[in-house]
Design a protein around this motif. Structure first.
Motif, short mmCIF file in Angstrom:
data_model
loop_
_atom_site.label_atom_id
_atom_site.label_comp_id
_atom_site.label_asym_id
_atom_site.label_seq_id
_atom_site.Cartn_x
_atom_site.Cartn_y
_atom_site.Cartn_z
N VAL A 151 -3.61 2.54 1.94
CA VAL A 151 -3.33 2.28 0.53
C VAL A 151 -1.85 2.58 0.22
O VAL A 151 -1.18 1.86 -0.49
CB VAL A 151 -4.27 3.12 -0.36
N GLU A 152 -1.37 3.64 0.85
CA GLU A 152 -0.01 4.07 0.56
C GLU A 152 1.04 3.17 1.22
O GLU A 152 1.98 2.73 0.58
CB GLU A 152 0.19 5.51 1.05
N HIS A 153 0.85 2.87 2.54
CA HIS A 153 1.90 2.17 3.29
C HIS A 153 1.56 0.73 3.63
O HIS A 153 2.39 0.02 4.17
CB HIS A 153 2.18 2.89 4.62
N ARG A 202 -5.68 -3.62 2.38
CA ARG A 202 -5.22 -2.64 1.40
C ARG A 202 -5.87 -2.90 0.04
O ARG A 202 -6.34 -1.96 -0.62
CB ARG A 202 -3.69 -2.73 1.28
N ASN A 248 -6.48 6.29 3.12
CA ASN A 248 -5.46 6.61 2.12
C ASN A 248 -4.06 6.17 2.57
O ASN A 248 -3.24 5.75 1.77
CB ASN A 248 -5.48 8.11 1.82
N LYS A 249 -3.83 6.30 3.88
CA LYS A 249 -2.53 5.89 4.43
C LYS A 249 -2.30 4.40 4.23
O LYS A 249 -1.19 3.96 3.91
CB LYS A 249 -2.48 6.20 5.94
#
Lengths: 500, 593
Positions: free
Chosen positions: A69-71, A134, A66-67
């Protein structure tokens, strides 16, 4: 629950079956499949429906995933943090910008030839990069399954996780209905009187293994006392009479001197024996007998040279908590000797004795001792050995042997060893012997009378039988009452299955 | 039971063969000693000080052997090897002899009267032309430690001093002097000190401090001097450094001071019979003349054989065997006892060596025959007398009461009989008037101070330990309490009590406890005394402080008070940290026997 049940039944009624319960919706929300299986089990038991399990697997992003995907992935984060141009950025500054992803990202970016070394530290080696990690993780999040190699790689990197889910395919059962009658859980007096039992539907009783009935609440006897009862019955079967051992306080005279235990014996040390402060002494033992005991200790007699030492009444008069039940046996034999005619006797006792010990897993300051005594004219060591064999046979211990030992009041003295299957060795289980003439003759017993005796602690065999390794779990106020309530009946001659 | 460490290699060399662990265990078992474990100095030390610190120590294998408490002759490797060799018929029992000293070397030890008040007896002997090795030197020291710990009762009865005879000169004197007047350098020290200083010096010594109280407060300390006023020893504390034994020592002077002469002789005999093995003339000992305070001289040691008469029928009758007399004689020889045929065709004449002080009576000879014959070879028989079994009536009644209580839903518990003074009195709001409870003088565990006079504290303690179980808790005990009673022998008597206790969150259960009393009385077939006729039982409100006012009563049987019941006073519950409403009943059941 009943809303789900209704939904299932009406859906089947309308469509003939439910292809996959995962598709069921209540108020537009998916239904908890755990609740669904509960309903299905109960409906299946009543043959209203039957079902098959549909196992499905799906992929889920981990916290790390998830990280990303986010950053963005670490290597992209590193690349993005480096300003354009040949100068680049210093390593500490880059580290600060990227944070904890730096270590992994810098290596990967360098390997991809996205960045290069510069005077300051690192500079970009290309103009732009594509964050394929990503992009792929976003695809997985949205339910796509990518090439196996990619999936395995991400799983290894702990970016994604595989989850399992179950849902159900449901079809009509032979007794399908949408209107379920109320099920009775039990039969009642009313139903019997009204005849309703003939038409009523009864809920299936759960006979599955592992399901218990309602545990009865009653009273319970302590396991140590159950063992004591077994021992007592064995003695009674063998024709032994129980001695009145209800005397915890005794004098050194009966506990030691009458047994020809020398006054300087270590057992008579305050380290081993509870002596009394109040009352401290007693001199009411028979005087003439005392004189004979004194003589046999200090000068000998009856064929013995004695201990050749000063015998002091001040030692004999000291009161104590009996260290063994033999204190009672000595008194019983003395009384027997005072009877007009000698008669053979078999005595036994099981009662508490006291030792001045500090407490640990194998020692308590008080414990139960069992003792057997037989007095008759002409008894032999062979009689003792034979008696012990039949006694231990009744205890379910067929294999015993004897080791010479020392005990001040028995000669010969034999330690009893039994073969222990669990431990695979011989273990000591008790002591035995023939009482010395220096003990018996001063009492007034005839010369041809021999007395054979044996003794053992009761806690030890109980611990072995019930599988305890700490005596404090068996005797005393720290014992768990729940343990008392759950212990099986004692059958010394049978395997109970809990034996150590 | 003393444990002796024997070097495995020396042991097997002495026995003339190698044994497997199992073979040696069996040999020990048959002889009546016990192989406790196979270990090494390093392994033993590792357990105490850690493997790292112990790694310098020897890893030679050691057998730890348990010895019966009356066999002082087995307290060293020499003794065990000798006894087992004789048992295995590898050697004959040695004959120990005293031989006169060479001309001009005769030793005298003169006893001064003042010693009578502190440590009355002394015996002595000389081992001449001994050869010490590191192994037998260690064993020599070890034997003295073992004797001190066992027969010498931690040096109170006997203390051993051993000296290099060539550093001292007789005649020796055994005296008792004012501590200040005794001055010498103690063993392995460099500073001379007087008796008082010595006491202070050894106060902190782990090994020796425990012996100081034996003489510390005496006005005079026992001391042995040589003719040049050199101190040999200050028994039972320490020897002097001057006369200490070294590996090079050839002639050994051994003295044993004692408060018990019989034991002193046994100790001296044990040391000299064991270690005369290393004298040039094996098993010979040189006597020392002890000049007593009455002027009479006695020669020590006395190594003569003790004579005992017995017979084959006597021995066979007790064992239950039919062993021929010749065979008995052989069997006895294997036990280190010389025997021969006696006056008539059945008699056996037994010669008991000085090593076997444990033989007091012909039954001890009989036991040796039985051991050598093998306990496990004796034919099993059973006593012929037919007797009827019977229970002790009080126990029989107790069992029936226990069963009724369990049938009524109560669980049996077994608290301890010993408890603290507070638990027995203060915690149940009672005052000790010194007429009831038996008190202990020397408990090793501080909480054991009195023998309980009530079962209630034990039940409350049991509830405390079981607080987490589902409520209500219903427990009982049927067992003895003890009361002082000057009218009986032993001045105290047991009384059989039954007690029940009910604990719950809501409701004390007082009516249930009351109902249990009625139930037990019904089962004992005792009617309720409704009319005050004096027949049957009734309860009457009481002022028993243990219980809550207005909810407490005494139980009467035929007009006699036999117990009490009530809601346990909240303060009592608090004292035992029992957080429940609690009711209890306690009464004697002896009137129902």
């Amino acid at each position: 629950m009943s809303a789900i049940q209704d939904l299932i039944l009406t859906t089947i009624d309308a469509h003939g079956a439910i292809e996959d319960t995962a598709a069921l919706r209540i108020n537009g929300q998916p239904v908890d499949q755990l609740q669904v299986i509960g309903v299905l089990n109960s409906l299946t038991a009543r043959e209203v429906v039957s079902f098959t399990i549909l196992d499905a697997e799906y992929w889920l992003l981990s916290e790390e995933g998830n990280k990303v995907v986010e950053h963005g992935s670490p290597e992209v984060m590193v690349f993005n943090a480096i300003p354009e141009g040949e100068d680049g950025i210093s390593i500490p500054e880059l580290q600060k910008l990227v944070g904890e992803s730096y270590k992994f990202g810098q290596g990967a970016a360098f390997k991809n030839k996205w960045i290069k070394k510069s005077a300051a530290g690192f500079a970009r080696a290309t103009d732009s990069v594509v964050d394929s990690t990503r992009n792929e993780l976003i695809a997985i999040r949205d339910g796509k399954v990518l090439a196996e190699k990619i999936m395995t790689d991400y799983k290894k990197k702990k970016l994604i996780d595989k989850k399992k889910t179950s849902s159900y395919n449901v079809v009509k059962g032979p007794k399908f209905t949408t209107t379920l009658a109320k099920e009775e859980t039990d039969i009642s007096q009313e139903m019997i009187l009204s005849g309703e039992w003939k038409t009523a539907q009864f809920k299936k009783y759960n006979f599955a293994p592992g399901v218990t009935g309602v545990v009865p609440r009653g009273g319970y006897l302590h396991p140590l006392m159950k063992v004591r009862e077994e021992f007592r019955q064995i003695f009674l079967e063998l024709g032994f009479t129980e001695m009145p051992t209800n005397k915890f306080v005794d004098s050194s005279f009966w506990n030691f001197d009458a047994l020809f235990q020398p006054q300087q014996h270590p057992a008579r040390d305050a380290h081993d024996t509870f002596f009394l402060k109040d009352p401290a002494t007693d001199r009411k033992y028979p005087r003439d007998y005392l004189e004979r005991v004194k003589k046999v200790h200090s000068e000998g007699g009856y064929g013995s040279i004695g201990y050749v030492m000063d015998w002091k009444e001040e030692e004999a008069e000291k009161l104590l908590l009996r260290t063994h039940t033999t204190a009672i046996s000595s008194n019983m034999l003395y009384q027997l000797a005072q009877e007009k005619e000698f008669r053979p006797v078999k005595y036994f006792s099981i009662d508490r004795v006291f030792r001045n010990e500090t407490t640990d897993a194998t020692h308590l300051a008080e414990f139960h001792q069992l003792e057997g005594v037989v007095a008759d004219r002409g008894l032999t060591l062979g009689d003792l050995i034979g008696t012990l064999h039949s006694f231990f046979q009744k205890l379910g211990i067929p294999k015993i042997k004897f080791k010479p030992a020392f005990n001040p009041y028995t000669e010969p003295s034999m330690e009893i060893f039994s073969w222990h299957d669990g431990l695979g060795k011989w273990v000591e289980i008790g002591n035995s012997g023939m009482f010395r003439p220096e003990m018996l003759r001063p009492m007034g017993l005839p010369e041809d009378v021999s007395v054979i005796a044996w003794g053992l602690g009761v806690e030890r065999p109980t611990m072995i039988k019930y599988g305890y390794d700490d005596i404090r779990e068996l005797l005393g106020h720290k014992v768990n009452i729940d343990m008392v309530q759950k212990n099986p009946i004692c059958r010394l001659d049978k395997k109970m299955g809990r034996e150590l | 039971m003393p444990t002796v460490n024997v070097d495995k290699e020396i042991l097997f060399k002495g026995l003339g063969r190698v044994f497997t662990l199992e073979e040696f265990e069996d040999l020990c078992f048959d002889f009546g000693i016990e192989l406790e474990e196979e270990t090494s100095e390093r392994e033993m030390a590792a357990k105490e000080i850690g493997a790292e610190k112990a790694k310098e120590l020897s890893n030679r294998l050691i057998y730890r052997i348990d010895i019966p408490a009356n066999r002082y002759d087995l307290l060293c490797a020499e003794g065990i090897i000798r006894a087992l060799s004789i048992f295995l018929e590898n050697q004959k029992p040695p004959v120990y002899k005293t031989v006169p000293a060479p001309a001009g070397k005769h030793q005298k030890l003169i006893v001064k009267p003042e010693t009578g008040a502190i440590r009355k007896f002394v015996v002595a002997a000389v081992l001449r032309n001994m050869v010490f090795t590191q192994d037998n030197y260690n064993s020599f020291i070890d034997l003295q430690d073992k004797l001190h710990a066992n027969i010498c009762r931690r040096r109170t009865l006997v203390a051993i001093g051993t000296h290099d005879l060539d550093t001292i000169e007789g005649p020796f004197t055994y005296e008792a002097l004012v501590p200040k007047d005794i001055n010498f350098i103690p063993l392995n020290q460099t500073q001379s000190m007087n008796g008082e200083e010595l006491m202070n010096f050894y106060e902190a010594d782990r090994k020796l401090s425990k012996f100081l109280p034996i003489i510390r407060d005496a006005p005079r300390y026992p001391v042995i001097y040589d003719s040049k006023r050199r101190v040999l020893s200050l028994p039972p504390i320490i020897n002097s450094d001057h006369s200490k034994i070294k590996l090079t020592t050839k002639n050994v002077f051994i003295e044993c001071t004692a408060t018990d002469l019989t034991k002193a002789k046994i100790v001296l005999n044990t040391v000299v019979t064991m270690f005369s093995e290393y004298c040039k003339e094996k098993f010979t000992v040189e006597p020392v003349e002890v000049v007593q305070t009455d002027g009479k001289s006695v020669m020590y040691p006395d190594l003569s054989m003790r004579h005992m008469e017995t017979s084959a029928p006597y021995i066979n009758k007790l064992i239950g065997t039919d062993i021929p007399r010749d065979k008995i004689v052989t069997l006895l020889t294997r036990m280190g006892v010389t025997a021969s045929k006696g006056a008539d065709d059945k008699a056996i004449s037994v010669q008991i060596p000085p090593t076997r002080s444990d033989i007091l009576h012909p039954v001890d000879v009989m036991e040796d025959v039985a051991i050598a014959y093998g306990f496990n070879n004796i034919t099993k028989t059973v006593p012929k007398a037919s007797t009827a079994g019977a229970m002790f009536p009080l126990n029989k009644l107790s069992d029936k009461v226990r069963r009724e209580l369990a049938l009524s839903g109560y669980t049996e518990v077994l608290p301890l009989i010993l408890c603290s003074h507070d638990e027995n009195f203060k915690f149940i709001k009672k005052v000790d008037d010194n007429t009831t409870a038996v008190k202990l003088s020397n408990p090793a565990t501080i909480e054991y101070q009195v023998v309980r006079t009530s079962l209630l504290p034990g039940l409350l303690k049991t509830i405390y330990s079981n607080k987490k179980l589902p409520l209500p808790l219903k427990i009982f005990e049927v067992s003895d309490i003890v009361l002082k009673d000057d009218s009986v022998e032993r001045r105290a008597k047991n009384v059989r009590h039954m007690a029940i206790l009910y604990a719950n969150m809501k409701g004390s259960g007082f009516e249930l406890i009351h109902g249990m009393l009625d139930r037990i009385m019904l089962m004992l077939n005792v009617p309720m005394d409704v009319t005050g006729s004096g027949n049957g039982y009734y309860i009457k409100e009481s002022n028993n402080e243990t219980f809550f006012p207005g909810r407490r009563a005494d139980i009467f049987l035929n007009g006699q008070k036999i117990g009490h019941l009530g809601i346990v006073h909240p303060e009592v519950c608090q004292n035992f940290e029992v957080p429940f409403a609690t009711s209890a009943l306690e009464m004697t059941i002896e009137p129902f026997v």
